[in-house]
Design an enzyme around this catalytic site. Sequence first.
Site, PDB file in Angstrom:
ATOM      1  CB  CYS A 252      -1.276  -0.249   1.013  1.00  0.00           C
ATOM      2  SG  CYS A 252      -1.907   1.020   1.251  1.00  0.00           S
ATOM      3  CB  SER A 253       0.664   4.933  -0.448  1.00  0.00           C
ATOM      4  OG  SER A 253       0.713   5.985  -0.008  1.00  0.00           O
TER       5      SER A 253
END
Length: 275
Positions: free
Chosen positions: A175-176
Amino acid sequence: MVKLQEKNEQLGKILRDMGRVMVAFSGGVDSAVVLKRAQEELGDDVLAVVVNSELFRDSEFEAAVKLAKDLGVRVHTTEIKELEQPEIVANNPDSWYFSKKLLYTHLNKLAEEMDYPYVLDGMIKDDEEDFRPGLKARTEEGIRSVLQEANFYKTDVRALAKELDLPVWDKVASCSLASRIPYGTELSADLIDQVNKAELYLQSLGFEKVRVRYHDNVARIEVAPEKITEVLFKREEIGKQLKVFGFDYVSVDLAGYRTGSMNEVIEQEEKKAYA
């Protein structure tokens, strides 16, 4: 319960009806299944677009490019600058909307230039159950989430990925890196680098599932519950190294590793605003 084979057949029909597609390819299991099935159904009428971002590791970008090429799909690489967008840097709950809006508008522009009528992403049914402002941006930009349309959940995706012999079928979700920073704390390249270095270090110690959350220069480490004892056993070594990376204090979250833990503090009404 609809069987996996039926869902896969429905996915194939959806893809065939599109005829020519661009796939936003991250290298994760969800987008890998979309890309592989699109290739099976549409052949050369599929393009994998891999986006490099300041909020994701370069190693993830490089691995995605390699995987797409290994699958025999044409690849186009591109870049977005999220830390140049004030709405994203502000790191409020709606920053996720602006981040996805930036991505999807960029992809739509590419699709128009390269004559691809559809842009596909890898969102799945599970994504509808979490705080996902990006869904709103996805809908506004007309991006197709074909796995959602075919009713795929994460368990379905991993099962199909294994059947398709995709090497990422059991890959840990990424994920970011912005997801490690609490809402209200502005993003910066230095802050992103700090949590990135801490996580890579912990991964080098064998903690495959790990998040290092930043809280006013306190590191909150999340690992699988059965790995917490191992972290504590190595606490002096870990604490010393994370302080080298700039953290003042190091803690371990007793609840263990989980995705989206920063969203636990968001009020239900605020979540509904982006449903």
